[in-house]
Structures are given as structure tokens and as C-alpha cells.
Design a protein around this motif. Structure first.
Motif, short mmCIF file in Angstrom:
data_model
loop_
_atom_site.label_atom_id
_atom_site.label_comp_id
_atom_site.label_asym_id
_atom_site.label_seq_id
_atom_site.Cartn_x
_atom_site.Cartn_y
_atom_site.Cartn_z
N PRO A 86 -26.22 76.84 4.96
CA PRO A 86 -26.12 77.20 3.54
C PRO A 86 -24.83 77.91 3.15
N SER A 87 -24.18 78.55 4.09
CA SER A 87 -22.98 79.33 3.75
C SER A 87 -21.72 79.08 4.56
N TYR A 88 -21.90 78.51 5.75
CA TYR A 88 -20.74 78.31 6.61
C TYR A 88 -20.66 76.88 7.12
N ARG A 89 -19.53 76.56 7.75
CA ARG A 89 -19.33 75.21 8.26
C ARG A 89 -20.35 74.88 9.33
N LEU A 90 -20.60 75.83 10.24
CA LEU A 90 -21.56 75.58 11.31
C LEU A 90 -22.94 76.09 10.95
N PRO A 91 -23.99 75.43 11.44
CA PRO A 91 -25.37 75.84 11.15
C PRO A 91 -25.65 77.25 11.67
N GLU A 92 -26.54 77.95 11.00
CA GLU A 92 -26.89 79.32 11.39
C GLU A 92 -27.39 79.38 12.83
N THR A 93 -28.06 78.34 13.25
CA THR A 93 -28.57 78.30 14.62
C THR A 93 -27.42 78.41 15.62
N THR A 94 -26.39 77.64 15.39
CA THR A 94 -25.23 77.65 16.28
C THR A 94 -24.49 78.98 16.20
N ARG A 95 -24.32 79.49 15.00
CA ARG A 95 -23.59 80.74 14.83
C ARG A 95 -24.29 81.89 15.53
N ARG A 96 -25.61 81.95 15.38
CA ARG A 96 -26.38 83.02 16.02
C ARG A 96 -26.36 82.89 17.54
N ALA A 97 -26.49 81.67 18.03
CA ALA A 97 -26.51 81.47 19.49
C ALA A 97 -25.13 81.79 20.07
N ASP A 98 -24.10 81.44 19.34
CA ASP A 98 -22.74 81.71 19.80
C ASP A 98 -22.52 83.21 19.94
N ARG A 99 -22.94 83.96 18.94
CA ARG A 99 -22.80 85.41 18.98
C ARG A 99 -23.54 86.01 20.17
N LEU A 100 -24.79 85.59 20.33
CA LEU A 100 -25.62 86.12 21.41
C LEU A 100 -25.07 85.80 22.80
N ALA A 141 -27.38 80.98 25.51
CA ALA A 141 -28.24 81.69 24.57
C ALA A 141 -29.04 80.73 23.72
N VAL A 142 -30.28 81.10 23.44
CA VAL A 142 -31.14 80.30 22.57
C VAL A 142 -31.68 81.24 21.50
N VAL A 143 -31.54 80.84 20.27
CA VAL A 143 -32.04 81.68 19.17
C VAL A 143 -32.97 80.82 18.31
N VAL A 144 -34.19 81.30 18.15
CA VAL A 144 -35.17 80.57 17.35
C VAL A 144 -35.20 81.16 15.95
N LEU A 145 -35.05 80.30 14.95
CA LEU A 145 -35.08 80.75 13.56
C LEU A 145 -36.25 80.11 12.82
N ASP A 146 -36.70 80.81 11.79
CA ASP A 146 -37.74 80.26 10.93
C ASP A 146 -36.99 79.24 10.08
N ALA A 147 -37.40 78.00 10.12
CA ALA A 147 -36.67 76.94 9.42
C ALA A 147 -36.58 77.16 7.90
N VAL A 186 -36.69 76.39 14.39
CA VAL A 186 -35.53 75.64 14.91
C VAL A 186 -34.79 76.52 15.91
N ALA A 187 -34.41 75.92 17.03
CA ALA A 187 -33.70 76.69 18.05
C ALA A 187 -32.25 76.28 18.12
N GLY A 188 -31.36 77.27 18.14
CA GLY A 188 -29.94 76.98 18.26
C GLY A 188 -29.54 77.35 19.68
N LEU A 189 -28.69 76.53 20.30
CA LEU A 189 -28.26 76.82 21.67
C LEU A 189 -26.74 76.78 21.80
N ASP A 190 -26.21 77.71 22.58
CA ASP A 190 -24.77 77.72 22.79
C ASP A 190 -24.45 78.42 24.11
N VAL A 191 -23.25 78.18 24.61
CA VAL A 191 -22.85 78.73 25.90
C VAL A 191 -21.44 79.31 25.82
#
Length: 239
Positions: free
Chosen positions: A200-214, A54-60, A39-44
Motif C-alpha cells: 500500500p505504501s512502498y515498492r516492496l510488500p510489507e511482508t518482505t519489508r518486515r522480514a528483511d528488517r527482522l 526470518a518469517v513474519v506472519v501478517l494479518d492479510a 500471509v507470511a513474508g520471508l527473507d534472508v
DNA sequence: GCGACAG
DNA sequence: ATCTTGTCGC
């Protein structure tokens, strides 16, 4: 030929509106994808007159990062509610092109069908890439709805002009709900299932959180990144 | 005419 | 999106 060459790009709000009206019919809403392995998360993020995508690909299954890419460019379109995609798509497509992996699903920060003309960023990005895509908005855009239950997992439909265009989903007990919708080649149940699995732990999906950081990191280091050369020493070696 | 309006 | 201190709560 790049995917962007296959489609005209608007130079005004009027042209953007017309393009959306023309492309909206091409969006596919279907019960896929059958198997989502990555799954890929994208944010700007923005700073001065720069935009970092940023695009971050995670193992689903494990939600562990597999690959990521960033692209820093100059914004070419102003922010206009409803035409949001024209501002972020260029940089997002650049970042996606730098990816080796072809994700099974794109998770966008913004809406998909839950849009004035049923063609938000997630729909546009899904259509241009041909990949399954869904939208996860942090704030409301369109649609009448009732508050979902307080517990994680509860959700309600988002109805706009008599049509179910998305859902409000409580990803964590006690937090504000997120607004999800179909982008392309997925259906609302799959979207609802995925946003919960990815959060699993936060309001926003991990994909979004990781892409936001990057994307933020990319703006802090204009000419360096995790894989760049070390900074030059104050006193050059040699002699 | 007025209000609402992703990031 | 971004500008920003302290503050309430687990």
C-alpha cells in the motif's frame, strides 16, 4: 520426521540442477487460495559466514504482524544464479518450523516460475511445505517484457521461451516494477492481486519489508532477541 | 564463442 | 547479499 528428510539435498551444482528438473513437474498452479487470512513474508540476510532467515506472519486484512520467527545458521551452499534456493531454503525451513501459525500464503524474496527451469525459490519452498507460495523479485532474472505503465497497478507479462512465467508489476507510481511469479498452489492473477494488496505504501510488500528488517536484526544480536534474557551486569549480584 | 544470470 | 557519502526530491 522433518520435511527435509523427505527430500535429498544436492552437494553440487550438477545435483542441484538434476533435483530441480525432477521436482519442477510437481508444482501446482491453481486459482487458490480461496481465503487468505494470514500471509507470511520471508527473507534472508548474510554476515560473515552466517545466514539469518526470518518469517513474519501478517494479518492479510490489516497487514498487522501476528507472529514471527528467525533462524541463524551457516550457509551450506554457494550462491549460484538458478540454484539460489539451495542456499536459502535450509534456514527458511528452520524458521518456518518455529512458527505456530500455518500461513495461508508464503511471499518469498526471489522468483517462482520466472526461473530458467520454472523452479525458483518460491516453487521449491511451496512444494516442500505444501503451502501456497508466490515469488516477488526485486530484480530481473528471465523473460522478455515491455515496461508497465507508470501508475501503481499497471503490469505486463514476463514471457520466457514462449511461455508466460510471471509479471512485472508497478506497486507504486513512479517506482521501478517488481517481478512476480507463481510459486505453488496459486495462479498469476492471485499473485498480482496479492502483491498490490501487500504494497500500500512502498515498492516492496510489507511482508518482505518486515522480514528483511527482522533478519538483519537477528544478525546484529547473535545471542539475544526480543524475548531473551537481559545482559549480565558488569558486577554480578550477590555476596 | 560471448553474454546474462534471483539473493 | 554486502561494501558505502553524498545527494536529489517530496
Amino acid at each position: 520426521m522433518d520435511i527435509e528428510d523427505l527430500h535429498p539435498w544436492p552437494s553440487s551444482a550438477e545435483e542441484g540442477l538434476a533435483l530441480q528438473e525432477r521436482l519442477r513437474g510437481l508444482v501446482r498452479e491453481e486459482p487458490g487460495p480461496a481465503e487468505v487470512r494470514t500471509v507470511a513474508g520471508l527473507d534472508v540476510s548474510y554476515a560473515d559466514d552466517r545466514v539469518a532467515a526470518a518469517v513474519v506472519v501478517l494479518d492479510a486484512a490489516t497487514l498487522l504482524p501476528v507472529e514471527s520467527a528467525v533462524a541463524v545458521e551457516r550457509p551450506s551452499f554457494p550462491y549460484i544464479p538458478g540454484l539460489f534456493a539451495f542456499r536459502e531454503l535450509p534456514a527458511l525451513l528452520s524458521a518456518l518450523r518455529r512458527l505456530e501459525t500455518v500461513p495461508d500464503l508464503l511471499v518469498c524474496d526471489g522468483h517462482g516460475r520466472a526461473h530458467f527451469r520454472r523452479f525458483g525459490l518460491a516453487c521449491h519452498l511451496g512444494l516442500l511445505t505444501g503451502l501456497p507460495a508466490m515469488g516477488v523479485g526485486k530484480t530481473f532474472l528471465v523473460g522478455e517484457h515491455v515496461e508497465p505503465g507508470r501508475e501503481r497497478g499497471s503490469f505486463t507479462d514476463l514471457v520466457h521461451e514462449g511461455e508466460v512465467v510471471g509479471r512485472t508489476v508497478r506497486t507504486q507510481t513512479g517506482v521501478r516494477p517488481v517481478y512476480v511469479s507463481v510459486g505453488h498452489r496459486v495462479d498469476l492473477d492471485a499473485v498480482t492481486r496479492h502483491v498490490l494488496a501487500l504494497s500500500p505504501s512502498y515498492r516492496l510488500p510489507e511482508t518482505t519489508r518486515r522480514a528483511d528488517r527482522l533478519s538483519r536484526e537477528a544478525l546484529r544480536a547473535p545471542e539475544s532477541g526480543p524475548a531473551s534474557a537481559p545482559p549480565p551486569a558488569s558486577a554480578p549480584p550477590g555476596r
